[in-house]
Design a protein around this motif. Structure first.
Motif, short mmCIF file in Angstrom:
data_model
loop_
_atom_site.label_atom_id
_atom_site.label_comp_id
_atom_site.label_asym_id
_atom_site.label_seq_id
_atom_site.Cartn_x
_atom_site.Cartn_y
_atom_site.Cartn_z
N GLY A 120 -6.07 8.77 -11.68
CA GLY A 120 -6.67 7.72 -11.07
C GLY A 120 -8.08 8.42 -10.28
N ALA A 121 -9.27 7.85 -10.70
CA ALA A 121 -10.45 8.20 -10.36
C ALA A 121 -11.11 7.29 -9.39
CB ALA A 121 -11.37 8.16 -11.68
N ARG A 166 0.98 -1.25 -0.05
CA ARG A 166 -0.18 -0.10 -0.12
C ARG A 166 0.73 1.27 0.17
NH1 ARG A 166 -5.34 0.62 3.66
NH2 ARG A 166 -6.05 2.85 3.18
N GLU A 167 2.05 1.22 0.44
CA GLU A 167 2.74 2.48 0.86
C GLU A 167 3.63 2.62 -0.52
OE1 GLU A 167 5.41 -0.85 2.65
OE2 GLU A 167 3.21 -0.10 2.75
N LYS A 168 3.46 1.69 -1.63
CA LYS A 168 4.16 1.96 -2.61
C LYS A 168 3.28 2.30 -4.05
CE LYS A 168 8.45 0.60 -1.64
NZ LYS A 168 9.40 1.50 -1.67
N THR A 169 1.90 2.26 -3.81
CA THR A 169 0.87 2.19 -4.81
C THR A 169 0.31 3.83 -4.70
OG1 THR A 169 -1.30 1.69 -5.54
CG2 THR A 169 -0.78 1.49 -3.12
N MET A 170 0.17 4.33 -5.77
CA MET A 170 -0.33 5.81 -5.92
C MET A 170 -1.89 5.89 -5.89
SD MET A 170 1.81 7.18 -9.26
CE MET A 170 1.50 9.02 -9.10
N CYS A 171 -2.47 4.62 -5.90
CA CYS A 171 -4.11 4.73 -5.42
C CYS A 171 -4.07 4.95 -4.10
CB CYS A 171 -4.83 3.29 -6.05
SG CYS A 171 -4.56 3.10 -7.59
N THR A 172 -3.34 4.76 -3.29
CA THR A 172 -3.42 5.03 -1.76
C THR A 172 -3.76 6.40 -1.70
OG1 THR A 172 -1.97 3.27 -0.92
CG2 THR A 172 -2.00 5.18 0.37
N HIS A 173 -3.11 7.28 -2.48
CA HIS A 173 -3.42 8.77 -2.31
C HIS A 173 -4.72 8.95 -2.98
CE1 HIS A 173 0.66 9.60 -0.51
NE2 HIS A 173 0.89 8.60 -1.05
N ALA A 174 -4.99 8.45 -4.20
CA ALA A 174 -6.08 8.49 -4.93
C ALA A 174 -7.47 8.63 -4.33
CB ALA A 174 -6.27 7.57 -6.41
N ILE A 220 -13.34 2.31 -2.50
CA ILE A 220 -12.61 1.14 -2.40
C ILE A 220 -11.30 0.79 -3.21
CG2 ILE A 220 -14.70 0.09 -1.45
CD1 ILE A 220 -15.18 -1.28 -4.40
N GLY A 221 -11.32 1.62 -4.01
CA GLY A 221 -10.29 1.63 -5.25
C GLY A 221 -10.11 2.69 -6.26
N SER A 222 -9.55 2.49 -7.34
CA SER A 222 -9.35 3.25 -8.29
C SER A 222 -9.42 2.78 -9.75
CB SER A 222 -8.17 4.05 -8.39
OG SER A 222 -7.96 4.95 -6.89
N PHE A 223 -9.99 3.51 -10.81
CA PHE A 223 -9.61 3.33 -12.11
C PHE A 223 -8.65 4.09 -12.67
CE2 PHE A 223 -12.01 1.47 -15.85
CZ PHE A 223 -11.30 1.84 -16.71
N CYS A 224 -7.46 3.42 -13.02
CA CYS A 224 -6.35 4.28 -13.12
C CYS A 224 -5.70 4.05 -14.61
CB CYS A 224 -5.35 3.82 -12.25
SG CYS A 224 -5.82 3.98 -10.41
N LEU A 225 -5.12 5.23 -15.05
CA LEU A 225 -4.12 5.28 -16.29
C LEU A 225 -2.66 5.82 -15.95
CD1 LEU A 225 -6.51 7.75 -18.22
CD2 LEU A 225 -6.61 5.38 -18.42
N THR A 226 -1.85 4.98 -16.47
CA THR A 226 -0.43 5.11 -16.09
C THR A 226 0.55 5.36 -17.62
OG1 THR A 226 0.42 2.94 -15.71
CG2 THR A 226 -0.33 4.08 -13.93
N ASP A 227 1.43 6.18 -17.39
CA ASP A 227 2.29 6.21 -18.57
C ASP A 227 3.81 6.28 -18.23
OD1 ASP A 227 2.41 6.23 -21.51
OD2 ASP A 227 1.44 7.80 -21.90
N ASP A 228 4.64 5.76 -19.23
CA ASP A 228 5.95 5.55 -19.06
C ASP A 228 6.60 6.78 -19.41
OD1 ASP A 228 5.48 5.54 -21.73
OD2 ASP A 228 6.49 3.65 -21.88
N GLU A 229 6.04 7.80 -19.78
CA GLU A 229 6.49 9.09 -19.89
C GLU A 229 5.68 10.26 -19.15
OE1 GLU A 229 9.45 9.98 -21.44
OE2 GLU A 229 9.87 8.14 -22.27
N PRO A 230 6.18 11.61 -18.89
CA PRO A 230 5.26 12.50 -18.30
C PRO A 230 4.43 13.05 -19.40
CG PRO A 230 7.74 12.83 -17.82
CD PRO A 230 7.55 11.79 -18.69
N ARG A 231 3.00 13.32 -18.88
CA ARG A 231 2.14 13.54 -19.80
C ARG A 231 1.08 14.31 -19.11
NH1 ARG A 231 -2.09 9.59 -22.43
NH2 ARG A 231 -3.33 11.54 -22.08
#
Length: 297
Positions: A238-239, A196-204, A249-260
């Protein structure tokens, strides 16, 4: 600074003896005889832990734990009682999380002190922020776990649609449990459960709306997160997935390998996808509840 403990018990000799044992162990103990007195103490004094008997002169310990959860949901609560767990009526407290420790066993006071130390230490070592409604959120999540499995095909279609529409490295649906995030669907490189401390969804899940991070290396919350480097996550949106009671309870997320960046139209579309995913989970939760009720009937 000593750990402050509220100890509620209606029996004067028993309460005094336990309170003294805890004080001798270095804890700052606040005693309460009744439920009302304990609630007044909580309102006036910050505490690190609550220990309570089940039977109180004007109520019970679960009522006290429930009141505690309304104001400080991550404060540990221990039901320290000689009432057997099987005899405790939890009907009115569905989803309430509390520790149970029998008080009639040998060295019970010593075991109580050890449990308080363990729970308070664990709480202080949590490396991520907790939502104000954390216990209610986790209780809601339990209802959706099986629903998530039955909705796999639908969620896969939604994440595939998101991956194509946004042209991102990864699109996924994740649920945030007690200590980790698990992924119900993912388009792009596979994801294993993540601490959990490694995931961005913890903040989302703390946000009322979509969390957007255009460059993880430029955000102080994530710039030293080695998991993001390993997973090639440089940008994130993340929504929150909200259950029927509004808990995330969680998030629907998008991630990319470059800043955007993400446009307002893209953010609005991500909200729609999250709402649809949450609705599908809830429909399956309702169906499972109806089936269970039919079997019991």
């Amino acid at each position: 600074m000593p750990v402050t403990v509220l100890y509620a018990h209606g029996d004067d000799p028993g309460r005094t003896a336990t309170a003294k044992a805890l004080s001798d162990a270095g804890l700052d103990v606040r005693e309460a005889v009744t439920l009302d007195e304990a609630v007044e103490t909580l309102a006036a004094t910050p505490v690190d832990c609550v220990a309570t008997a089940y039977d109180l002169p004007d109520g019970n310990g679960l009522e006290l734990c429930s009141t505690l959860r309304e104001t400080t949901p991550d404060t540990p609560c221990i039901l320290f009682t000689d009432v057997a767990a099987s005899e405790i009526d939890t009907t009115a407290f569905e989803g309430l999380v509390a520790e149970y420790l029998p008080s009639g066993t040998a060295n019970a006071d010593e075991r109580l002190q050890e449990l308080i130390d363990e729970l308070v230490t664990r709480r202080s070592q949590v490396g991520y922020p907790l939502p104000d409604d954390e216990d209610a959120r986790l209780a809601a999540l339990e209802q959706y776990e099986v629903a998530g499995q039955s909705a796999q095909d639908t969620l896969d279609r939604l994440t595939e649609l998101a991956s194509r529409h946004f042209d991102v490295h990864r699109a996924f649906v994740g649920v945030v449990g007690v200590h980790e995030e698990r992924f119900l669907s993912c388009q792009g490189p596979d994801l294993d459960p993540l601490a959990r401390e490694k995931t961005m969804c913890t903040h989302a899940i703390l946000e009322p709306d979509v969390l957007v991070v255009e460059d993880t290396r430029q955000d102080a919350r994530f710039e030293h997160n080695d998991a993001l480097e390993r997973l090639d996550i440089r940008a994130y949106a993340g929504a929150p997935l909200r259950g029927s009671d509004g808990a995330a309870i969680g998030s629907f997320c998008l991630t990319d390998d470059e800043p955007r960046s993400f446009s307002e139209a893209e953010i609005a579309y991500l909200r729609l996808l999250a709402d649809e995913a949450a609705e599908q989970l809830d429909l399956r939760r309702q169906l499972r509840a109806a089936q269970t009720e039919g079997e019991d009937g």
